[in-house]
Every structure is written in C-alpha cells, then in structure tokens.
Design a protein around this motif. Structure first.
Motif, PDB file in Angstrom:
ATOM      1  N   SER A  18      43.191  43.577  28.908  1.00 56.79           N
ATOM      2  CA  SER A  18      43.712  42.848  30.061  1.00 56.79           C
ATOM      3  C   SER A  18      45.120  42.348  29.770  1.00 56.79           C
ATOM      4  O   SER A  18      45.495  42.130  28.620  1.00 56.79           O
ATOM      5  CB  SER A  18      42.836  41.639  30.378  1.00 56.79           C
ATOM      6  OG  SER A  18      41.578  42.044  30.802  1.00 56.79           O
ATOM      7  N   SER A  22      46.660  37.229  32.605  1.00 52.44           N
ATOM      8  CA  SER A  22      45.416  36.992  33.331  1.00 52.44           C
ATOM      9  C   SER A  22      44.816  35.626  33.032  1.00 52.44           C
ATOM     10  O   SER A  22      44.011  35.126  33.799  1.00 52.44           O
ATOM     11  CB  SER A  22      44.390  38.079  33.018  1.00 52.44           C
ATOM     12  OG  SER A  22      43.949  37.959  31.684  1.00 52.44           O
ATOM     13  N   ASN A  25      40.709  34.824  33.031  1.00 54.62           N
ATOM     14  CA  ASN A  25      39.842  34.570  34.185  1.00 54.62           C
ATOM     15  C   ASN A  25      39.164  35.825  34.719  1.00 54.62           C
ATOM     16  O   ASN A  25      38.499  35.773  35.745  1.00 54.62           O
ATOM     17  CB  ASN A  25      40.610  33.864  35.303  1.00 54.62           C
ATOM     18  CG  ASN A  25      41.759  34.700  35.854  1.00 54.62           C
ATOM     19  OD1 ASN A  25      41.892  35.872  35.515  1.00 54.62           O
ATOM     20  ND2 ASN A  25      42.585  34.107  36.683  1.00 54.62           N
ATOM     21  N   ASN A  26      39.347  36.958  34.045  1.00 54.21           N
ATOM     22  CA  ASN A  26      38.701  38.223  34.422  1.00 54.21           C
ATOM     23  C   ASN A  26      39.061  38.672  35.837  1.00 54.21           C
ATOM     24  O   ASN A  26      38.265  39.289  36.531  1.00 54.21           O
ATOM     25  CB  ASN A  26      37.182  38.131  34.259  1.00 54.21           C
ATOM     26  CG  ASN A  26      36.549  39.500  34.122  1.00 54.21           C
ATOM     27  OD1 ASN A  26      37.152  40.407  33.556  1.00 54.21           O
ATOM     28  ND2 ASN A  26      35.356  39.673  34.629  1.00 54.21           N
ATOM     29  N   GLU A  27      40.244  38.341  36.289  1.00 54.18           N
ATOM     30  CA  GLU A  27      40.737  38.806  37.595  1.00 54.18           C
ATOM     31  C   GLU A  27      42.100  39.440  37.393  1.00 54.18           C
ATOM     32  O   GLU A  27      43.132  38.875  37.748  1.00 54.18           O
ATOM     33  CB  GLU A  27      40.804  37.640  38.578  1.00 54.18           C
ATOM     34  CG  GLU A  27      39.444  37.097  38.914  1.00 54.18           C
ATOM     35  CD  GLU A  27      39.485  36.020  39.977  1.00 54.18           C
ATOM     36  OE1 GLU A  27      40.549  35.793  40.568  1.00 54.18           O
ATOM     37  OE2 GLU A  27      38.431  35.420  40.210  1.00 54.18           O
ATOM     38  N   CYS A  28      42.076  40.589  36.796  1.00 54.65           N
ATOM     39  CA  CYS A  28      43.318  41.211  36.367  1.00 54.65           C
ATOM     40  C   CYS A  28      43.144  42.729  36.324  1.00 54.65           C
ATOM     41  O   CYS A  28      42.050  43.248  36.492  1.00 54.65           O
ATOM     42  CB  CYS A  28      43.627  40.678  34.959  1.00 54.65           C
ATOM     43  SG  CYS A  28      45.214  41.175  34.328  1.00 54.65           S
ATOM     44  N   GLU A  30      43.310  46.064  33.923  1.00 57.12           N
ATOM     45  CA  GLU A  30      43.149  46.413  32.520  1.00 57.12           C
ATOM     46  C   GLU A  30      43.748  47.792  32.291  1.00 57.12           C
ATOM     47  O   GLU A  30      43.648  48.671  33.151  1.00 57.12           O
ATOM     48  CB  GLU A  30      41.671  46.446  32.131  1.00 57.12           C
ATOM     49  CG  GLU A  30      41.004  45.095  32.178  1.00 57.12           C
ATOM     50  CD  GLU A  30      39.539  45.166  31.806  1.00 57.12           C
ATOM     51  OE1 GLU A  30      39.098  44.262  31.091  1.00 57.12           O
ATOM     52  OE2 GLU A  30      38.840  46.111  32.239  1.00 57.12           O
ATOM     53  N   ASP A  43      40.325  47.657  37.585  1.00 57.44           N
ATOM     54  CA  ASP A  43      40.163  46.267  37.977  1.00 57.44           C
ATOM     55  C   ASP A  43      39.162  45.628  37.017  1.00 57.44           C
ATOM     56  O   ASP A  43      38.032  46.098  36.889  1.00 57.44           O
ATOM     57  CB  ASP A  43      39.640  46.200  39.408  1.00 57.44           C
ATOM     58  CG  ASP A  43      39.518  44.797  39.962  1.00 57.44           C
ATOM     59  OD1 ASP A  43      39.509  43.824  39.176  1.00 57.44           O
ATOM     60  OD2 ASP A  43      39.428  44.667  41.192  1.00 57.44           O
ATOM     61  N   SER A  44      39.552  44.536  36.363  1.00 57.45           N
ATOM     62  CA  SER A  44      38.665  43.908  35.382  1.00 57.45           C
ATOM     63  C   SER A  44      37.390  43.351  36.011  1.00 57.45           C
ATOM     64  O   SER A  44      36.385  43.191  35.328  1.00 57.45           O
ATOM     65  CB  SER A  44      39.396  42.796  34.626  1.00 57.45           C
ATOM     66  OG  SER A  44      39.783  41.762  35.513  1.00 57.45           O
ATOM     67  N   LYS A  45      37.409  43.062  37.307  1.00 55.01           N
ATOM     68  CA  LYS A  45      36.212  42.566  37.990  1.00 55.01           C
ATOM     69  C   LYS A  45      35.183  43.673  38.223  1.00 55.01           C
ATOM     70  O   LYS A  45      34.027  43.388  38.509  1.00 55.01           O
ATOM     71  CB  LYS A  45      36.582  41.931  39.337  1.00 55.01           C
ATOM     72  CG  LYS A  45      37.403  40.667  39.228  1.00 55.01           C
ATOM     73  CD  LYS A  45      37.656  40.032  40.586  1.00 55.01           C
ATOM     74  CE  LYS A  45      38.295  40.919  41.591  1.00 55.01           C
ATOM     75  NZ  LYS A  45      39.702  41.193  41.516  1.00 55.01           N
ATOM     76  N   ASP A  46      35.610  44.933  38.124  1.00 54.05           N
ATOM     77  CA  ASP A  46      34.735  46.065  38.406  1.00 54.05           C
ATOM     78  C   ASP A  46      34.949  47.162  37.359  1.00 54.05           C
ATOM     79  O   ASP A  46      35.452  48.240  37.659  1.00 54.05           O
ATOM     80  CB  ASP A  46      35.029  46.603  39.812  1.00 54.05           C
ATOM     81  CG  ASP A  46      34.046  47.657  40.268  1.00 54.05           C
ATOM     82  OD1 ASP A  46      32.998  47.840  39.611  1.00 54.05           O
ATOM     83  OD2 ASP A  46      34.323  48.305  41.285  1.00 54.05           O
TER      84      ASP A  46
END
Length: 67
Positions: A18, A22, A25-28, A30, A43-46
């Motif tokens: 990441s 970021s 916060n895992n909204e970034c 990668e 997308d780090s969320k998915d």
C-alpha cells in the motif's frame, strides 16, 4: 513470468504494498512488486477484486500528477 493467456500476468505470488499515504486505513491502492516491466494495481478494500495492469513507465509518468 507465467501468464494464463497472452498479456495476463500471473499475480498469485505477487507481493502487494500500500501507499505510505494510506495511513494504514486500508482504503488505498496497492501495487504489486517484483513483476518485471508491469505495475499491477488493485483496491486494498477488495484484494480479490479486479487488477489494472499498467506498464511501469506509464505508472511512473502518472505518479507526479497525484496529489
């Protein structure tokens, strides 16, 4: 690099990192490292979701325009 079909890199062993922006916060986005000449982005969320693959030169040219 193994490919499932021409132009599709095998990312099963990719090491994803990441952005330092970021803040954990895992909204970034990668970036997969260690893939020669390519810059796979996800997308780090998915993490199981789609991956967009850029050429390394194109990705480097894009980075200065973020902000």
């Amino acid at each position: 690099m193994n490919t499932a079909r021409r132009g599709t890199p095998d990312l099963s062993g990719a090491k994803w990192r990441s952005s330092s922006y970021s803040g954990g916060n895992n909204e970034c986005l990668e970036l997969a490292h260690g893939i020669p000449v390519l810059a796979p982005i996800r997308d780090s969320k998915d993490p199981a979701g789609p991956v967009i693959v850029f050429g390394r030169d194109a990705w480097r040219a894009f980075l200065p325009h973020l902000g």
